[in-house]
Scaffold this motif. Sequence first.
Motif, PDB file in Angstrom:
ATOM      1  N   PHE A 148      -1.430 -11.354  -6.682  1.00 35.81           N
ATOM      2  CA  PHE A 148      -1.635 -10.175  -7.515  1.00 35.81           C
ATOM      3  C   PHE A 148      -0.289  -9.496  -7.759  1.00 35.81           C
ATOM      4  O   PHE A 148       0.665  -9.677  -7.007  1.00 35.81           O
ATOM      5  CB  PHE A 148      -2.597  -9.192  -6.838  1.00 35.81           C
ATOM      6  N   CYS A 149      -0.254  -8.683  -8.812  1.00 37.31           N
ATOM      7  CA  CYS A 149       0.951  -7.937  -9.205  1.00 37.31           C
ATOM      8  C   CYS A 149       2.056  -8.920  -9.631  1.00 37.31           C
ATOM      9  O   CYS A 149       1.979 -10.125  -9.386  1.00 37.31           O
ATOM     10  CB  CYS A 149       1.467  -7.041  -8.082  1.00 37.31           C
ATOM     11  N   ILE A 221      -1.649  -7.637   3.125  1.00 36.15           N
ATOM     12  CA  ILE A 221      -0.762  -7.939   2.008  1.00 36.15           C
ATOM     13  C   ILE A 221       0.479  -8.647   2.540  1.00 36.15           C
ATOM     14  O   ILE A 221       1.125  -8.172   3.480  1.00 36.15           O
ATOM     15  CB  ILE A 221      -0.355  -6.655   1.254  1.00 36.15           C
ATOM     16  N   GLU A 292      -9.481  -6.187 -11.164  1.00 39.51           N
ATOM     17  CA  GLU A 292      -8.118  -6.022 -11.674  1.00 39.51           C
ATOM     18  C   GLU A 292      -8.078  -6.080 -13.195  1.00 39.51           C
ATOM     19  O   GLU A 292      -7.464  -5.220 -13.848  1.00 39.51           O
ATOM     20  CB  GLU A 292      -7.209  -7.106 -11.084  1.00 39.51           C
ATOM     21  N   MET A 299      -2.824  -3.603 -11.226  1.00 37.41           N
ATOM     22  CA  MET A 299      -2.609  -3.047  -9.900  1.00 37.41           C
ATOM     23  C   MET A 299      -1.123  -3.076  -9.587  1.00 37.41           C
ATOM     24  O   MET A 299      -0.402  -3.939 -10.079  1.00 37.41           O
ATOM     25  CB  MET A 299      -3.387  -3.829  -8.834  1.00 37.41           C
ATOM     26  N   ARG A 300      -0.682  -2.133  -8.761  1.00 44.00           N
ATOM     27  CA  ARG A 300       0.719  -2.059  -8.365  1.00 44.00           C
ATOM     28  C   ARG A 300       0.834  -2.262  -6.862  1.00 44.00           C
ATOM     29  O   ARG A 300      -0.058  -1.882  -6.101  1.00 44.00           O
ATOM     30  CB  ARG A 300       1.322  -0.719  -8.774  1.00 44.00           C
ATOM     31  N   LYS A 301       1.949  -2.809  -6.437  1.00 43.78           N
ATOM     32  CA  LYS A 301       2.107  -3.216  -5.040  1.00 43.78           C
ATOM     33  C   LYS A 301       1.998  -2.059  -4.064  1.00 43.78           C
ATOM     34  O   LYS A 301       1.545  -2.242  -2.937  1.00 43.78           O
ATOM     35  CB  LYS A 301       3.438  -3.942  -4.857  1.00 43.78           C
ATOM     36  N   LEU A 304      -1.755  -1.611  -3.586  1.00 39.45           N
ATOM     37  CA  LEU A 304      -2.562  -2.827  -3.648  1.00 39.45           C
ATOM     38  C   LEU A 304      -3.524  -2.919  -2.472  1.00 39.45           C
ATOM     39  O   LEU A 304      -4.682  -3.317  -2.631  1.00 39.45           O
ATOM     40  CB  LEU A 304      -1.648  -4.062  -3.685  1.00 39.45           C
ATOM     41  N   TYR A 307      -6.793  -0.982  -3.099  1.00 38.29           N
ATOM     42  CA  TYR A 307      -7.750  -1.677  -3.958  1.00 38.29           C
ATOM     43  C   TYR A 307      -8.405  -2.850  -3.216  1.00 38.29           C
ATOM     44  O   TYR A 307      -9.598  -3.106  -3.388  1.00 38.29           O
ATOM     45  CB  TYR A 307      -7.051  -2.196  -5.211  1.00 38.29           C
ATOM     46  N   CYS A 308      -7.615  -3.552  -2.403  1.00 39.60           N
ATOM     47  CA  CYS A 308      -8.153  -4.702  -1.671  1.00 39.60           C
ATOM     48  C   CYS A 308      -9.232  -4.278  -0.678  1.00 39.60           C
ATOM     49  O   CYS A 308     -10.278  -4.925  -0.557  1.00 39.60           O
ATOM     50  CB  CYS A 308      -7.022  -5.432  -0.937  1.00 39.60           C
ATOM     51  N   GLU A 354       5.132   0.410   0.959  1.00 37.10           N
ATOM     52  CA  GLU A 354       3.859  -0.265   0.744  1.00 37.10           C
ATOM     53  C   GLU A 354       3.069  -0.296   2.040  1.00 37.10           C
ATOM     54  O   GLU A 354       3.630  -0.492   3.108  1.00 37.10           O
ATOM     55  CB  GLU A 354       4.081  -1.704   0.275  1.00 37.10           C
TER      56      GLU A 354
END
Length: 370
Positions: A148-149, A221, A292, A299-301, A304, A307-308, A354
């Motif tokens: 993702f991202c 992540i 997404e 989505m942005r890191k 992230l 959202y996950c 992050e």
Amino acid sequence: MARHFTQSPKFRDFNINAIETEEEAFLVLTEFSFGSRDNFACPRCGFVGKHYLRAARKQWRCRDCHSCFSPTSGTPFHNRKITCKQLIQAIFIFATAATGKGANEASVMLGLDHRTVWLLQRKIDETFVRTWNTAPLEGVVQADGGHFCGKPRRANRRKPHESMAINTKLRGRKAAIDPTIRRAKMESWNAEKLKNRRVALVVRQLSDDPKQGAVRTIVSILKRETAAEVVPLMRRIVAPTGRLMTDSGNAFTSLAAYFEIDTVNHSKEYCRYDGVNNNQAESYISRLRRSEFGVYRGMRKRYLLDYCIEMAWREDNRKLTAKEKLQDIFSRLRRCGPSPSFARYYQGNRREGEWLECPPPGSMTPRVSR
């Protein structure tokens, strides 16, 4: 024809349209927050009893310590500006959506500013992260990674097909965005975008009943899907007695030294002849991918993980009724104080770094990468 659970009468055990007045909404909010409308514990002194109602201010006054509080005092919604009815409606819309509900759409439904709804949803996501159960998974466990991202974009002008490009396309989407394959042909701005790519590593514990699917999910992540990052993480979140089911990626096959592991080669088959697969992990990634593209539009890191974990909550609680989902959200909100990332967000307070993993049991602070 069998109906999905969300289409059954059992799921519809809470009717948001039955709340007509702000007074009724305040009592419903009290019940969700404290478990009762008239007999509960004071959040400050802990005294349990029937407290004094301050109806005009939508507050309670403790019968013992005489402090005043509301159902959202000491939660991420402390000092809220919206009404009790709007808050319940917003959380109801959030909880009953299969893949989330975009703030643009929800703001129109609620008659609220987009920023207000977006902030409310992100506070709920952050609450999920800070209260997530990260005890080691046991039994049969499936794992997979999703990218993702940092997605590269195709060039403006088409180029003549060459053997390398055709081979890359045949190998699939992951190969098409792998910088080690197309580094010589990739534009510098596209290579820069790839630095923001992250891997959502999902690990799911299966139920003893094959018809129930997965019952618990942990998501972390990673910056790269390599054995150096995957192995220590899996050793933390999976019990040594767990049996793993994964694909044939090198990062997962390296786990054979620590776990009983069965792999399926997806270039040949989705499921092995003896039933080995990682379909439950891929089901989660599919839901996150639909969210997404179809809901959040990107989505942005930095956020992230939020959202996950939201999608992990939707997967793990898919068999709960509407009321049970609301009760679960409010019980989590009461365990958290004001939001560290979104309190005074529009006044300049931003999350630093992050969040890569949910906090361990007993902590509220996730692991951060700066």
